[in-house]
Write a protein that holds these residues in place. Sequence first.
Motif, PDB file in Angstrom:
ATOM      1  N   THR A  46       0.849  -1.182   0.000  1.00  0.00           N
ATOM      2  CA  THR A  46       0.000   0.000   0.000  1.00  0.00           C
ATOM      3  C   THR A  46       0.890   1.240   0.000  1.00  0.00           C
ATOM      4  O   THR A  46       1.841   1.309   0.775  1.00  0.00           O
ATOM      5  CB  THR A  46      -0.886   0.021   1.270  1.00  0.00           C
ATOM      6  N   LYS A  47       0.561   2.185  -0.873  1.00  0.00           N
ATOM      7  CA  LYS A  47       1.315   3.435  -0.904  1.00  0.00           C
ATOM      8  C   LYS A  47       0.590   4.446  -0.027  1.00  0.00           C
ATOM      9  O   LYS A  47      -0.606   4.682  -0.189  1.00  0.00           O
ATOM     10  CB  LYS A  47       1.444   3.958  -2.331  1.00  0.00           C
ATOM     11  N   ILE A  48       1.317   5.018   0.908  1.00  0.00           N
ATOM     12  CA  ILE A  48       0.778   6.046   1.793  1.00  0.00           C
ATOM     13  C   ILE A  48       1.665   7.271   1.627  1.00  0.00           C
ATOM     14  O   ILE A  48       2.809   7.285   2.094  1.00  0.00           O
ATOM     15  CB  ILE A  48       0.756   5.565   3.260  1.00  0.00           C
ATOM     16  N   GLY A  49       1.146   8.263   0.942  1.00  0.00           N
ATOM     17  CA  GLY A  49       1.967   9.429   0.619  1.00  0.00           C
ATOM     18  C   GLY A  49       3.084   9.020  -0.317  1.00  0.00           C
ATOM     19  O   GLY A  49       2.842   8.454  -1.367  1.00  0.00           O
ATOM     20  N   ARG A  50       4.317   9.237   0.115  1.00  0.00           N
ATOM     21  CA  ARG A  50       5.468   8.835  -0.698  1.00  0.00           C
ATOM     22  C   ARG A  50       6.122   7.557  -0.195  1.00  0.00           C
ATOM     23  O   ARG A  50       7.130   7.124  -0.729  1.00  0.00           O
ATOM     24  CB  ARG A  50       6.502   9.955  -0.727  1.00  0.00           C
ATOM     25  N   SER A  51       5.557   6.960   0.835  1.00  0.00           N
ATOM     26  CA  SER A  51       6.157   5.729   1.366  1.00  0.00           C
ATOM     27  C   SER A  51       5.221   4.538   1.139  1.00  0.00           C
ATOM     28  O   SER A  51       4.046   4.704   0.821  1.00  0.00           O
ATOM     29  CB  SER A  51       6.478   5.883   2.851  1.00  0.00           C
ATOM     30  N   PHE A  52       5.773   3.362   1.307  1.00  0.00           N
ATOM     31  CA  PHE A  52       5.023   2.134   1.107  1.00  0.00           C
ATOM     32  C   PHE A  52       4.915   1.388   2.427  1.00  0.00           C
ATOM     33  O   PHE A  52       5.842   1.400   3.241  1.00  0.00           O
ATOM     34  CB  PHE A  52       5.727   1.227   0.085  1.00  0.00           C
TER      35      PHE A  52
END
Length: 87
Positions: A46-52
């Motif tokens: 899952t991508k949350i903002g620019r992090s995974f």
Amino acid sequence: MTIEEIGQLNKDFLSVQEVADCIHCDAQLIRDEASKSPKYLGFPVTKIGRSFRIPKEGFLRWYRGEIPVLQVVSSNKLFRDFEKCGL
């Protein structure tokens, strides 16, 4: 971090680094593939903002072989890189 330690974590999502440590692979390889072709990782991401983040239960199911692994041809970069990691 071992798979047993991951199973005991009291959280729903894992960091890319935690997964990379568990499968003895480079975290950047996972990040790159999550950006380009997440289906080839085999486990959900899952991508949350620019992090995974990786759902813990989904990763554990993949690790135990409960999620079918895509058949990836050996010319695929991810396949070659995962072979280097011993997977």
